[in-house]
Structures are given as structure tokens and as C-alpha cells.
Design an enzyme around this catalytic site. Structure first.
Site, PDB file in Angstrom:
ATOM      1  N   HIS B 259     -44.430  39.274 -41.825  1.00 24.74           N
ATOM      2  CA  HIS B 259     -45.194  38.031 -41.644  1.00 24.74           C
ATOM      3  C   HIS B 259     -45.550  37.778 -40.187  1.00 24.74           C
ATOM      4  CE1 HIS B 259     -41.910  35.285 -40.279  1.00 24.74           C
ATOM      5  NE2 HIS B 259     -41.129  35.973 -41.100  1.00 24.74           N
ATOM      6  N   GLU B 305     -45.014  32.596 -43.757  1.00 24.73           N
ATOM      7  CA  GLU B 305     -43.814  32.845 -44.547  1.00 24.73           C
ATOM      8  C   GLU B 305     -42.863  31.663 -44.404  1.00 24.73           C
ATOM      9  OE1 GLU B 305     -39.653  34.025 -45.258  1.00 24.73           O
ATOM     10  OE2 GLU B 305     -40.499  33.512 -43.332  1.00 24.73           O
ATOM     11  N   GLU B 306     -42.733  31.187 -43.164  1.00 25.92           N
ATOM     12  CA  GLU B 306     -41.656  30.244 -42.826  1.00 25.92           C
ATOM     13  C   GLU B 306     -41.769  28.916 -43.559  1.00 25.92           C
ATOM     14  OE1 GLU B 306     -39.182  31.266 -41.438  1.00 25.92           O
ATOM     15  OE2 GLU B 306     -39.653  32.792 -39.954  1.00 25.92           O
ATOM     16  N   HIS B 404     -34.701  31.943 -35.792  1.00 30.23           N
ATOM     17  CA  HIS B 404     -35.086  30.516 -35.850  1.00 30.23           C
ATOM     18  C   HIS B 404     -34.626  29.702 -34.639  1.00 30.23           C
ATOM     19  CE1 HIS B 404     -35.837  30.232 -40.496  1.00 30.23           C
ATOM     20  NE2 HIS B 404     -36.329  31.339 -39.984  1.00 30.23           N
TER      21      HIS B 404
END
Lengths: 449, 449
Positions: B259, B305-306, B404
């Protein structure tokens, strides 16, 4: 005349082994960083730290617990924003350097010119620097004794004025720190009286990498810098002092120092919560001995080491002639340890006693060192008055990963390692406070820092 | 009928050895994080990333390079401030969780109530939680396969609504991450439709420690929370697609996915710059072979994606019946590697071929795995259509230290390790694209994520 009796040496050995079984040093740091946290000179945290120290020394049974008022500079970091301009505008992790002026409200936007070192910048033509943001991209070397720091900290201290004299509008340096985690390293910078004042920033190592890759890839890299840093009028802080009184030579003093203030970004767990814990706990363990030392052990938690040694200077000023009764001074200000070497600056005829002292620490694995130690920043004013210093060198291999960053937290404190340091400081302080004869005197020199 | 000819296997071995000699994967990540940086779905960085990918796939000689428009949610983090109230007011390192609402302008100030787990919170009485800030203090376990993440990520995803249903005014969780460096871990949270919406934050591990120590020491610990997070209308982003065309079975597809979006805090070097680099470089190396694969290798760099798999869902929607021609799909989205295991979800009769594939990777030290792999988040919609998946499991031991967080930078990318991953993906893709016969089909299931 022997330096120590067999009973003195046996007591020192028992003290050492007692410390290795586990001390309260970790709990001291935990309490300081949890109940107080960051404590930049003159801040509310600094005030809380003075209250914390008074309270703790009192509860631990120290004698003559008192403050000594100290006027300290008051600098406010405010907010910091450093943006690498480009198609998407990438924010960089940065810190405004301690003492820097802020930027105009709209910030400063300019092209970047990169230099490998401060010397390279000094040798530059004004035409290459004028109206630009100077970027000094020098990486600190990791060493056990922390000497990599001394080699390049001038980038931070002097960089802005060198750049300003060539017409630069701001300074950005690669952090004077060893970690590749994304933390920017603050610390004090200074302005030359005759140079224009420009704002100064540090970038974390990964962000300095990003900026440098951009500089190498493009001819014109631009940054936008914003900082609301400013200076307020000086504020009052205090040294906090407590003693373990000596028996028959109570008017002679062995000083154990550390500093109570910290930078604002982190919790000051290593810098210098660990030092506070080491000296407080070493003295406390000595106070619990059946066989008390004949000299007084004085713990001094200095105000404002970070921003100009105000507390150390004030302490030296106020003791007057009492400095003659300071037999030896020691400081802890390089993290948790372990103690790996015993440096000194004492009269040469005392070096035999120092070697015996080191032998009394033997299971701690501590090397003999030089007799040219500075003893640490807060001992500078005392040393210049002639007070001999002992420097139990703390392993600094990992210290500069977190020193002066947001990442200086309790998570970096290993209780077992801290106990080893307490053991070494306790043995050294106890033996200094029981020694027959003193450690001589140093030749007085002017203190100019 | 053999799965592969000797020539196929010899080519795969040469491809593997070529990759181990050094690939351009590191350079792909470096370029993405330097020229683009953070690229949260719908942001200017996301747009720049799509341009970057189009440009890079084009330059590398991919065929049919194109975008596929994807509508993505647009969430803005704004500023975050979490302060532990007390004598000095200690700032805590925190992140607003992705998707959270902000606080009122003056912030939220309330007492903290700590729970060990989400289950403990679920079992609480409303009276203990009402008008308080709920703190879930559960530490993620470090594991090679990253399974510690799956165990507690529900704290982040569901915590706010569970707390809100009990009357809490905000949620604070210990970061779902393994590092003791002072970085807070963001990631997507979700609101139950029927629960009041309250703001949600994570604390770095050291800051969760600080808060928890305070909670344990005092009856009433208060926090002040401020966040300007907000949601904007959805924005357009895009999947970026490029192909290495097959020879005689060019209409059959082996899909390599990663991604392109990232969280906003870091540079997205590991998540998922590394994955982008692995699949792009694996395909590029295959395109340089003299002996081309008979099937087409399609690289898909998914949008968003996130924040809800928008790109993966749109891709599956647009292919229609073409999913029947997707012979196998693979994704890279757990950092740099190395690849340590080969999981799959394929028809059981293909497992012999998978074992041969693993043997072709032998010098890479890769274990055989299970046949119950999900294949990764972005492959979910394809898998639910029946497309078999191969999951070269990347070693995640260190991944969740930086995933993250602000600390997801190029400094965490080891080029040699990345090359091993490229070698494994390249061998797998090449053998999938040359295999006689396919990997069967999975039973279609509804996709509900």
C-alpha cells in the site's frame, strides 16, 4: 600513617556489598520523574523539584536540609515547527536550541546550504551563506566516555553566531546525539555579543538524513522554520542541601553533587535524575552505618546546571573561605552508569590512597584513570578555588542516545546498573570522609565559564 | 505433469542469487520517504505519492502503468496535547487515534480510571467510569510473527465506544506497540453507531508507565486532553498499477500488492514503503530476465490501506469476473523482513508445489507454514472472491517498535535484509507465473471489513 584503618576498609566493603544487594536509587528517580517530571530552570517544574528534594532529604533523615536561593535565566521553548518544503511539505522532527530567539510570527523561509562541520562553515564565503539557512550536518561519534560530545558540541553552542556573521538567517544542526530514533537533541546555545541573533534548531538524526538527501538530490532545498521561543526575566530557583554529619571532623566536608534541573523536553530521568538518585542514595546508605564517617558528607543538588551553572556558581560564592574545608568533591551527571573508571584531580601524593580506594571497589570492575579530571560541570567553580575532585566515570555509551531529548525517561533507567553506581559513589564518599589526612589542594585558577 | 521445468527452477535460483547480491529496493524506499514523506489517505502527501509511483513504475519499464481512482476518507489529526495535571503539569507524549473526533476547544479535564484490559473495562460498573477518562493499560507482547498486535488492537479499535457506553468522557490507551522509546502509536479506531462519540488517544509506553505510576500512588489523577482532530469530506486518491506482461498466458495474473498510503506521523518507511519497494523490485528483477514468465505479474500499490482498505475494495469491485484470472496474490506489509516462513491459503493439491517453491528459496532460511493465511489486509477482498494467496511472512520482531509512530523512518531500513525479502518475493512471483496449472480456487466468502 595509614590512610584507613582495617575497620574503615571493612566498613567500605560492607557498604559496597549492601548497595549491590539493591538500593532505593531507582525509587528516587521514579519519584522525581513521576511526581515532578521536566524541570527547566525557573519553571513550575523546577519549583516543584525543589519542594520534592526538600521533602525527600528530610524524610530520608538528612541533617541541615536547606535551600540556597539562586537566580536563574528563564527561557521558554514555546512551539517549534520545521518543514521541508516540497510537493507535499514534509514536517521534520526538530528542537529549538536552548537560549535561541524565536522566529517572526510567519516564520522564516529560505534556501538551505549544508556544511560538514563548523570549521567548514567558518571557512565559507559570505556569498554562499547570505540570506540562507545554514545546516551543519556532523554526526556525533559513540564512545564509552562520551568524548564524542565534547568534539562537536561547539556546532550547537557557537554555530548560530558563526552563521549569522556570514549573513545566514537561521541555523539548523544535526542533533548532538547518537540515536537513530527520531528525537531532536536540545541543549544550550550562545550568542556572540557582536553577532546578529538568529534562531537555531536541531534536527533528529533521521531528519538530518532526510534533509541531507534532499540537499544532495536538488540544487535548491528550502525550509520553513517557526519558533515561539523567548526569554523572560530571571527567576528564583534554589540549590537544595542536606548533610550526613561527621563525628570528630564534622567541619570538614566531602561534597556529593548532582543537578536538580533538567531540560524541558524529557523527564530528566538520566539527566540528571540518575545523578540525584546516586548521590542521595550513597549518602543515605552511609547514614545507616553503625560506624559513622568522621567528616561530614554534604549532598548538594544544584540549581540550573543546564542553562549556565547558576547553582554551582552561587554555591561557590556563598561558601567563602569554607572552600578550604571541602576535602573532596564528587558529582554524578552522566546517567545511570555503571562506573567504569576512577579519574581524579588531587594532589599527586594522594594517588596511592585513590588506588586503595579503587581496590576497595574491586568487584565493581572499575579501572584506574587520569589525574586531570574536571570532575564535572557543577564542580568547576569549586575546583577553581582549589578543591580536589574525584570523578567516578559513568559509562556514557548509551547516555547520548537520550540526553537532552524527549526520550529521557524512566524506561532508560536500569535499577541494577544504578545500584553499581551507588556502590561506587558510596565507597568513595565513605573512604574520603574517613581518610587520615586529606587529598591536598589544587592550584586556584580563574573560573571562566 | 511437473509444476516447473528444470529451466524454470534454474531461472528462479539465478533470480534469487541476483537479488542477494544487492537490489534497488532500499533506493525505492529512500526515494519515497525523501521526495514524498508522510502520505495519509487524501492528503497532499498521498497525491504526491501517486505521482511518485506513476513516475517510478514508468521509469522502471513497467507496462500498462495506470491509476484507478479511489474515494478515501479524509481525517485531519490537527494538534494533540495530553497533560498529566499536578503541581507542575507534566506533558505526556500522546497521539490522537485515527478517526477520533477532537475535543472542545478548551479541552477535556477529568479524573482517570485505569483498566488492565478491554475485558476489564467491559465488565466495569457505569458508576466507576461515568464522567471519567478511561485508561486501558495493556502492554503489547513482542513476537516474531506480530501476533501480539492482533491480541490487543481491539483496545484501540473498540475502546472508545465501550468506554462511552459506560459514560466515559474520553479514552486513553497504552500504545499498541512494543517500543520503550517515547513514541505514541496511532492507527485506526472506530465508533459504534449507537455509542456516544468520545475522543481517543494513545500514550507512548513510557508515558503510560508514568500515568500508571501516578494512578497507583494517588486516588485522584487528572488529565487534560486537547485535540483539534476533525473529519473532512472524502477525497480522491488512486491505486497505482503496473505490469510485467506474461508471454503465452498473459491474461493470467499473479498479483503483488503493497500500500502506497501511510500514517501521517512517520515517513512510512516500514509501513509500507518497504512493502512497496519489495514488490516493485521483485517485479523489476523478473522483468530483466531473459526467460520471461508466461503469466503477467501485476503490481498493485493500493490506496488507503490504513483507513479502511478503500483501494483494495475498489480494485476487487472493478475487476469483475477478471478475478477468475488472478492465479495467486501476494502482499508485503509488515516491514523489511527477512521472510521467515511461507504461509498460504491455496487448494490443498497445490501444497506440494508450494513446498517446491520453498525449496527454491532454500538458502534464504524460510520455514514452511500453514495453509490458513489471510494473505494480508489488502488481499481480503480478493481472497473473499476465491483468489488463492501466498503469504511470505516477514519477521515482525522489531516492526511494532516503529509501526504507526513518528519513528517509522529510513533509519530503520536495513538494505541487506530488504534484499532477502526481495529475493523471496521474486522467486515466489516468478514460480507462480511459470507454474503449469494453477493454485486452485478458494470458496468465496462474504467480505465484511
Amino acid at each position: 600513617m595509614a590512610d584507613w584503618t582495617e575497620a574503615d576498609l571493612a566498613t567500605a566493603a560492607a557498604l559496597r556489598d549492601r548497595a549491590l544487594k539493591g538500593t532505593s536509587a531507582y525509587e528516587h528517580v521514579s519519584s522525581l520523574v513521576t511526581e515532578v517530571g521536566p524541570r527547566l530552570a525557573g519553571s513550575a517544574g523546577d519549583e516543584a523539584a525543589v519542594r520534592w528534594a526538600m521533602n525527600r532529604l528530610g524524610k530520608l533523615g538528612f541533617t541541615g536540609v536547606r535551600t540556597q536561593d539562586v537566580l536563574v535565566p528563564r527561557w521558554i521553548r514555546g512551539s517549534t515547527e520545521v518543514t521541508l518544503l516540497g510537493p507535499a511539505g514534509q514536517p521534520l522532527v526538530a528542537a529549538t536550541l536552548g537560549g535561541s530567539i524565536g522566529t517572526p510570527e510567519d516564520g522564516i523561509e529560505a534556501a538551505v546550504v549544508e556544511f560538514a562541520t563548523l570549521d567548514a562553515l567558518s571557512a565559507a564565503q559570505a556569498g554562499d551563506v547570505k540570506n540562507k539557512i545554514v545546516f551543519i550536518n556532523e554526526r556525533m561519534e559513540r564512545t564509552k566516555d562520551g568524548s564524542g560530545y565534547g568534539k562537536i558540541v561547539k556546532n550547537r553552542v557557537q554555530g548560530a553566531s558563526v552563521a549569522a556573521n556570514l549573513g545566514a538567517v537561521a541555523l539548523v544542526i544535526r542533533s548532538v546525539g547518537t540515536s537513530d530514533e527520531r528525537f531532536a537533541h536540545t541543549g544550550r546555545m550562545q550568542y556572540d555579543v557582536n553577532a546578529p541573533r538568529i534562531p537555531a534548531f536541531s534536527l533528529s538524526n533521521p531528519d538530518a538524513d532526510t534533509l541531507s538527501r534532499q540537499v544532495k538530490a536538488n540544487k535548491q532545498v528550502r525550509l520553513r522554520l517557526k519558533s515561539t521561543a523567548r526569554e523572560l526575566p530571571p527567576a528564583w530557583s534554589a540549590n537544595v542541601i542536606g548533610e550526613i554529619p561527621g563525628t570528630d571532623r564534622a567541619n570538614e566536608i566531602v561534597l556529593l553533587g548532582a543537578h536538580l534541573d533538567s531540560w524541558d523536553l524529557g523527564q530528566g530521568a538520566l539527566d540528571d535524575g540518575a545523578g540525584v538518585a546516586i548521590v542521595v542514595e550513597a549518602a543515605r546508605l552511609i547514614s545507616r552505618l553503625d560506624r559513622k564517617p568522621s567528616r561530614t558528607i554534604r549532598v548538594v543538588l544544584f540549581a540550573n546546571e543546564e542553562f549556565g551553572l547558576s547553582g554551582a556558581k552561587e554555591y561557590a560564592r556563598q561558601i567563602g573561605d569554607e572552600h578550604n574545608r571541602h576535602v573532596l568533591a564528587m558529582e554524578a551527571d552522566t546517567g545511570i552508569g555503571p562506573v567504569v573508571r576512577l579519574d581524579t584531580q588531587v594532589a599527586p601524593e594522594s594517588l596511592g590512597a585513590i588506588e586503595k580506594m579503587r581496590k576497595a571497589m574491586e568487584p565493581l570492575v572499575i579501572e584506574g584513570g587520569s589525574n586531570t579530571a574536571s570532575g564535572g560541570a557543577d564542580l568547576g567553580p569549586l575546583r577553581s578555588l582549589g578543591v580536589p575532585v574525584l570523578d567516578p566515570v559513568l559509562d556514557a555509551s548509551l547516555y547520548f542516545d537520550v540526553h537532552h531529548t524527549m526520550n529521557d525517561t524512566l524506561a532508560k533507567v536500569d535499577a541494577k546498573v544504578l545500584d553499581q553506581s551507588v556502590a561506587a559513589y558510596a565507597v568513595a564518599a565513605y573512604l574520603a570522609a574517613t581518610k587520615q589526612g586529606n587529598f591536598g589542594r589544587l592550584a586556584p585558577v580563574p573560573f571562566n565559564r
